[in-house]
Design a protein around this motif. Structure first.
Motif, PDB file in Angstrom:
ATOM      1  N   LEU A   1      -3.337  10.528   9.150  1.00  0.00           N
ATOM      2  CA  LEU A   1      -2.970  11.732   8.421  1.00  0.00           C
ATOM      3  C   LEU A   1      -3.546  11.744   7.004  1.00  0.00           C
ATOM      4  O   LEU A   1      -3.302  12.702   6.260  1.00  0.00           O
ATOM      5  N   ASP A   2      -4.275  10.707   6.675  1.00  0.00           N
ATOM      6  CA  ASP A   2      -4.861  10.612   5.334  1.00  0.00           C
ATOM      7  C   ASP A   2      -6.147  11.431   5.305  1.00  0.00           C
ATOM      8  O   ASP A   2      -7.036  11.269   6.143  1.00  0.00           O
ATOM      9  N   SER A   3      -6.275  12.329   4.342  1.00  0.00           N
ATOM     10  CA  SER A   3      -7.436  13.215   4.280  1.00  0.00           C
ATOM     11  C   SER A   3      -8.722  12.477   4.000  1.00  0.00           C
ATOM     12  O   SER A   3      -9.809  12.997   4.290  1.00  0.00           O
ATOM     13  N   THR A   4      -8.643  11.284   3.466  1.00  0.00           N
ATOM     14  CA  THR A   4      -9.867  10.540   3.187  1.00  0.00           C
ATOM     15  C   THR A   4     -10.537  10.055   4.469  1.00  0.00           C
ATOM     16  O   THR A   4     -11.728   9.731   4.456  1.00  0.00           O
ATOM     17  N   TYR A   5      -9.793   9.993   5.592  1.00  0.00           N
ATOM     18  CA  TYR A   5     -10.358   9.544   6.865  1.00  0.00           C
ATOM     19  C   TYR A   5     -10.716  10.701   7.807  1.00  0.00           C
ATOM     20  O   TYR A   5     -11.143  10.481   8.938  1.00  0.00           O
TER      21      TYR A   5
ATOM     22  N   HIS B   1       0.857  -1.187   0.000  1.00  0.00           N
ATOM     23  CA  HIS B   1       0.000   0.000   0.000  1.00  0.00           C
ATOM     24  C   HIS B   1       0.894   1.238   0.000  1.00  0.00           C
ATOM     25  O   HIS B   1       1.726   1.410   0.884  1.00  0.00           O
ATOM     26  N   LYS B   2       0.647   2.073  -0.926  1.00  0.00           N
ATOM     27  CA  LYS B   2       1.520   3.225  -1.099  1.00  0.00           C
ATOM     28  C   LYS B   2       0.915   4.501  -0.526  1.00  0.00           C
ATOM     29  O   LYS B   2       1.494   5.555  -0.676  1.00  0.00           O
ATOM     30  N   GLY B   3      -0.326   4.439   0.162  1.00  0.00           N
ATOM     31  CA  GLY B   3      -0.989   5.639   0.650  1.00  0.00           C
ATOM     32  C   GLY B   3      -0.295   6.209   1.888  1.00  0.00           C
ATOM     33  O   GLY B   3       0.647   5.652   2.435  1.00  0.00           O
ATOM     34  N   ALA B   4      -0.861   7.357   2.414  1.00  0.00           N
ATOM     35  CA  ALA B   4      -0.325   8.018   3.597  1.00  0.00           C
ATOM     36  C   ALA B   4      -0.751   7.272   4.854  1.00  0.00           C
ATOM     37  O   ALA B   4      -1.609   6.380   4.820  1.00  0.00           O
TER      38      ALA B   4
END
Length: 202
Positions: free
Chosen positions: A44-48, A37-40
């Motif tokens: 700190l992920d804006s999608t959450y 998985h290459k996400g943040a």
């Protein structure tokens, strides 16, 4: 559900499921096969952010309700109870201090009254003893005067009696002397005359 590598290798393949190529592991983590998985980082992920904000509001609301309904009333009750108890203790201490001051004042008044009464009693006793001593002295002096007067009267009586008997004693003595000197008895009239002459000469 997470699946370990050993379980993934030994578990039978589900029907109508294409076989995984060798070296690949099927998991239910949502990670693509053969890659990472290459996400943040999720916090700190804006999608959450929306779900995180929602749970933050829910947690804060629950914590606020817990503080308002449980913790704050208990702490307030404890503080109020301690405040009332401290005030009660202060009132009790003030009452006891007032009682102690009143007792000390009463004791000092009673002590002063007792000292004054003691002085009065001592003065009265002194005066009574002095008066009694004077009366006793006067009584003793009167008694001694009476005894002295009686003694003087007695002495006078004895002297008078002795002087009354002197003539007779002198006559008897003279008679005895004459008998011894001349060997004969002198007459009574001669003896009396000689004693009378001696008294006159004396």
């Amino acid at each position: 559900m997470f699946v370990t590598s050993a379980y993934a290798q030994t578990a039978p393949a589900a029907p109508n499921t294409p076989a995984a190529p060798a070296g690949e592991v099927h998991t239910e983590t949502g990670v693509a096969h053969g890659g990472e998985h290459k996400g943040a980082f999720p916090p700190l992920d804006s999608t959450y952010f929306a779900s995180q904000l929602l749970w933050l509001i829910i947690s804060f609301g629950l914590f606020y309700l817990l503080m308002k309904k449980v913790i704050v009333p208990r702490v307030g009750g404890i503080l109020e109870h301690r405040h009332d108890r401290i005030a009660q203790d202060l009132d009790e201490a003030a009452r006891l201090k007032a009682e102690a001051d009143a007792a000390v004042e009463t004791y000092e008044k009673e002590l002063a009254a007792a000292r004054s009464k003691g002085h009065k009693i001592a003065e009265t006793a002194r005066e009574a003893a002095k008066t009694k001593a004077v009366a006793d002295r006067a009584a003793i002096e009167a008694e001694l005067t009476e005894k002295l007067a009686a003694a003087e009267i007695r002495i006078g009586e004895i002297k008078a009696k002795a002087f009354a008997e002197v003539g007779q004693i002198a006559e008897e003595t003279a008679t005895a002397i004459v008998d011894q000197l001349i060997g004969a008895k002198a007459s009574g009239d001669d003896i009396k005359a000689a004693v009378a002459a001696a008294k006159t000469e004396a």
